[in-house]
Design a protein around this motif. Structure first.
Motif, PDB file in Angstrom:
ATOM      1  N   TYR A 140      -5.539   3.044  10.506  1.00 30.28           N
ATOM      2  CA  TYR A 140      -4.202   3.057   9.903  1.00 30.28           C
ATOM      3  C   TYR A 140      -3.266   2.079  10.606  1.00 30.28           C
ATOM      4  CZ  TYR A 140       0.342   4.768   8.359  1.00 30.28           C
ATOM      5  OH  TYR A 140       1.608   4.852   7.840  1.00 30.28           O
ATOM      6  N   ARG A 190      -9.269   5.803   2.262  1.00 28.14           N
ATOM      7  CA  ARG A 190      -9.031   4.913   1.113  1.00 28.14           C
ATOM      8  C   ARG A 190      -7.573   4.501   0.974  1.00 28.14           C
ATOM      9  NH1 ARG A 190     -12.004   7.498  -3.073  1.00 28.14           N
ATOM     10  NH2 ARG A 190     -13.752   6.395  -2.094  1.00 28.14           N
ATOM     11  N   ASP A 191      -6.660   5.351   1.401  1.00 26.20           N
ATOM     12  CA  ASP A 191      -5.240   5.038   1.244  1.00 26.20           C
ATOM     13  C   ASP A 191      -4.776   3.927   2.173  1.00 26.20           C
ATOM     14  OD1 ASP A 191      -4.443   6.735  -0.830  1.00 26.20           O
ATOM     15  OD2 ASP A 191      -4.293   8.451   0.518  1.00 26.20           O
ATOM     16  N   HIS A 221       0.369   0.341  -1.710  1.00 31.70           N
ATOM     17  CA  HIS A 221      -0.448   1.530  -1.936  1.00 31.70           C
ATOM     18  C   HIS A 221       0.488   2.672  -2.303  1.00 31.70           C
ATOM     19  CE1 HIS A 221      -4.474   0.454   0.218  1.00 31.70           C
ATOM     20  NE2 HIS A 221      -3.983  -0.561  -0.454  1.00 31.70           N
ATOM     21  N   SER A 222       0.024   3.540  -3.185  1.00 31.34           N
ATOM     22  CA  SER A 222       0.907   4.575  -3.707  1.00 31.34           C
ATOM     23  C   SER A 222       1.249   5.634  -2.676  1.00 31.34           C
ATOM     24  CB  SER A 222       0.260   5.233  -4.928  1.00 31.34           C
ATOM     25  OG  SER A 222       0.061   4.282  -5.954  1.00 31.34           O
ATOM     26  N   ASN A 223       0.252   6.091  -1.926  1.00 38.03           N
ATOM     27  CA  ASN A 223       0.483   7.211  -1.017  1.00 38.03           C
ATOM     28  C   ASN A 223       1.104   6.758   0.295  1.00 38.03           C
ATOM     29  OD1 ASN A 223       0.355   9.927  -0.144  1.00 38.03           O
ATOM     30  ND2 ASN A 223      -1.547   9.511   0.940  1.00 38.03           N
ATOM     31  N   ILE A 224       0.591   5.686   0.881  1.00 36.65           N
ATOM     32  CA  ILE A 224       1.106   5.185   2.151  1.00 36.65           C
ATOM     33  C   ILE A 224       2.360   4.367   1.871  1.00 36.65           C
ATOM     34  CG2 ILE A 224       0.624   3.750   4.154  1.00 36.65           C
ATOM     35  CD1 ILE A 224      -0.929   6.404   4.030  1.00 36.65           C
ATOM     36  N   GLN A 225       3.482   4.782   2.421  1.00 38.86           N
ATOM     37  CA  GLN A 225       4.781   4.197   2.076  1.00 38.86           C
ATOM     38  C   GLN A 225       5.226   3.150   3.102  1.00 38.86           C
ATOM     39  OE1 GLN A 225       6.763   5.472  -0.900  1.00 38.86           O
ATOM     40  NE2 GLN A 225       4.598   5.839  -1.273  1.00 38.86           N
TER      41      GLN A 225
END
Length: 655
Positions: free
Chosen positions: A164, A204-205, A391-395
């Protein structure tokens, strides 16, 4: 192995069988199985054969606890994992870091035997997060990815924090995770617990791409695709899942299996109309400002930032994601960021993590009301490859900001186009007008550096040691050698950027990206690996709270003799959290003296030097008297110059 002080293991087993009191089955099986192996195994030499016999029963090993039958030897001359080594070599992967795991035992064996543990070399790590963080630091210095192997579900979870960080920091990394997809091939017990139907779902995020190849040909093509994507801006980690059968089964047709060629992709430049519009804005600006974060991917990018600044006589503020602008250049005005933002009429942001946060602020007050700090009429140009990569989830994309001109292109690839467009449009009169800015900017630069020097002198002889003195004592000892700082300096008030002459791209690599603790020590080790290969001295100003996350990294640096000078910034606290707790107590008008609960690393204090020595690293300290710091640094540096790591524990002021 034989116990020289008494009965050997083999004698013990024989005597136990001879007693015959209970007819113990396991030792009998051990003797029979061992004998069968010795008799039938012709491929290993005498030493290996003896080792097999001495090792005793396969059935007694934890992995084979459910299997009580002797097995005939199985030999595979050309396993699939040998092909994976060929791929790694062809792609120029120099190192593979790993915490040993059974799911990638095939590739592990191929690396050290088929590959002779050379290009790539296996770097043994005591934790998967160490493996991945080493890849993070290495890539930022070497300019190419390093690989890490992780053991299926549990290994990938351990590595996920470091992955990450690399994702947020836009750093390439090749993650090789092993899995057994065919459930009929999993042995009962742990192999079920350590497999997944969709292994990539764990990360994946926060990776760029992944694949689970179904054949070796598929694996070869996906391997090269993964590296191609990782090294196409924005750089990010990629994941390949290695099925255990692909690793361990024989290659079906060696002649038909080819190593694909790795093709790099040229990063995209800017749209010509947008570049022309940006050039016009910058030429017409009276107070232009250049803001940079991860603009310079390479030394060439750093030269282009300098060229743009000198062409416009525009000040540069460096947010520190990479080394973008020499600190001794009179147009580097990072210390004047707030004043320059308020003054600028045109701002250009190059690979900025947060354009909105550059021109606005949200103070840490109860209501958290946003405040614009830039001029209301300031026009903003944004150039970044990350525009097309959310990415949608990771802001991590930060708050939306509508730039006046926005280009979804790599800043380093776009700068030559922008510079050429400005050059073509600059009239002699406008060029002369731009030149008149330089004297005032140079004078402001000198005042800024003088103010930093004055601030650094405060508490010069204090104990604990000030972070400014720590920085300058270190600088005095490395400034005449080829060096690289491997840690983020924001936790020591950015003194290296304020006091040192940092002039080369490799001398500063930014921070952790995702602000995840545990980055500093293993990432510094990965960076030191690349610096060692380039003949440089690697130095780290290492925070204490970060070391507490992965202290086992000391073992890897000692085991592989990776030279790194670690100077502890040991303020005996998680100081960021200390400040937060003080703020909460003040805001609520209570507990003014309770802030030490849960935020300080005391009672007991940590003996970092003793910890490092216990794993084979030369270490000294704690040092809390300024007069003792310089001589201790000399002793530590001598060990690093001799090719070994060294740690100096320095007790410091908070920041």
């Amino acid at each position: 192995m034989t116990d020289r002080s008494g009965t050997g293991r083999r004698d013990f087993l024989k005597s136990s069988i001879a007693l015959g009191a209970t007819g113990v089955a396991v030792p009998a099986l051990a003797q029979n199985t061992g004998a069968a192996r010795v008799k039938s195994s012709q491929a290993p030499g005498p030493t290996a054969t003896a080792a097999h016999a001495e090792a005793g029963p396969v059935g007694a090993e934890p992995d084979d606890v459910n299997d009580h039958r002797p097995h005939a030897p199985e030999f595979i001359e050309h396993p699939g994992s040998d092909y994976m080594v060929d791929l790694l070599r062809s792609a120029g992967i120099s190192y593979v870091a790993a915490m040993a795991g059974s799911s990638f035992r095939g590739l592990h064996e191929s690396l050290i035997n088929y590959g002779d543990n050379n290009s790539p070399e296996l770097i043994a790590c005591p934790h998967e997060e160490v493996s991945a963080a080493m890849c993070h630091g290495y890539a930022k210095v070497a300019g190419k990815p390093m690989a890490c192997m992780v053991h299926s579900t549990v290994g990938l979870q351990h590595a996920s924090m470091a992955i990450y960080n690399a994702y947020c920091d836009r750093v390439p990394m090749l993650i090789l995770a092993a899995n057994t997809l065919d459930e009929t091939k999993r042995r009962p017990g742990v192999e079920w617990l350590h497999t997944a139907g969709d292994l990539g779902a764990f990360v994946r995020d926060f990776i760029k791409w992944e694949d689970t190849p179904a054949s070796l040909t598929h694996f070869g093509e996906s391997f090269m695709r993964a590296l191609q994507l990782a090294m196409t801006p924005p750089y990010e980690p990629v994941l390949l899942v290695m099925d255990t059968e692909l690793q361990e089964d024989a290659i079906p047709d060696r002649d038909a299996l080819k190593v694909p060629r790795l093709m790099t992709v040229a990063p995209s430049g800017g749209d010509s109309a947008a570049i022309a519009a940006a050039a016009e804005l910058l030429i017409g600006a009276e107070h232009p400002l250049i803001a940079v974060d991860r603009a310079a991917r390479t030394p060439a990018g750093m030269k282009q930032v300098v060229q743009l600044a000198e062409l416009l006589n525009a000040p540069v503020v460096d947010k520190g994601g990479r080394m973008n602008m020499p600190t001794n250049h009179p147009l580097n005005h990072t210390g004047r960021t707030a004043a320059l933002i308020r003054e600028a009429d045109v701002i250009i942001g190059l690979e900025m993590t947060d354009i909105w946060g550059l021109v606005n602020n949200v103070p840490d007050t109860i209501e958290r009301k946003a405040v614009r700090i830039a001029r209301p009429d300031a026009q903003v140009i944004g150039i970044s490859a990350t525009y097309a990569n959310p990415h949608s989830n990771i802001q991590d994309q930060q708050r939306y900001y509508a730039c006046d001109i926005a280009m979804a292109s790599d800043a380093e690839a776009t700068l030559p186009q922008l510079i050429a467009a400005i050059e073509a449009r600059l009239s002699p009169a406008r060029r002369d007008a731009i030149a008149t800015r330089r004297p005032a900017l140079e004078a402001a630069y000198r005042r800024m550096r003088a103010a930093d020097a004055t601030a650094a002198a405060v508490g010069w002889d204090a104990s604990p040691i000030s972070t400014a003195r720590l920085s300058m004592e270190l600088w005095d000892r490395i400034k005449h050698v080829d060096w690289g700082l491997t840690t983020d300096s924001k936790f020591i008030s950015s003194w290296p950027q304020r006091l040192w002459d940092i002039t080369e791209h490799h001398q500063y690599i930014g921070g952790e990206g995702g602000y995840g603790l545990g980055y500093g020590l293993p990432a510094s080790l990965g960076a030191a690996l690349a610096h060692r290969d380039a003949g440089r001295i690697a130095v780290a100003i290492q925070t204490d709270g970060d070391v507490m996350m992965l202290p086992n990294t000391f073992w890897t640096m000692a085991h592989h003799r990776i030279p790194l000078l670690m100077v502890m910034h040991n303020n005996r606290a998680w100081h960021q959290e200390t400040m937060h707790l003080k703020r909460m107590s003040s805001r609520r008008n209570r507990g003014p003296t309770t802030w030490t609960n849960g935020t300080t690393i005391t009672d007991p204090v940590v003996d970092f030097a003793g910890l490092a020595r216990s794993m084979g690293v030369w270490a000294e300290g704690p040092i809390d008297q300024p007069a003792k710091l310089g001589p201790a640094l000399d002793r530590a540096l001598a060990h690093v110059r001799g090719g070994a790591p060294a740690l100096l524990d320095v007790v410091t002021q908070p920041r």
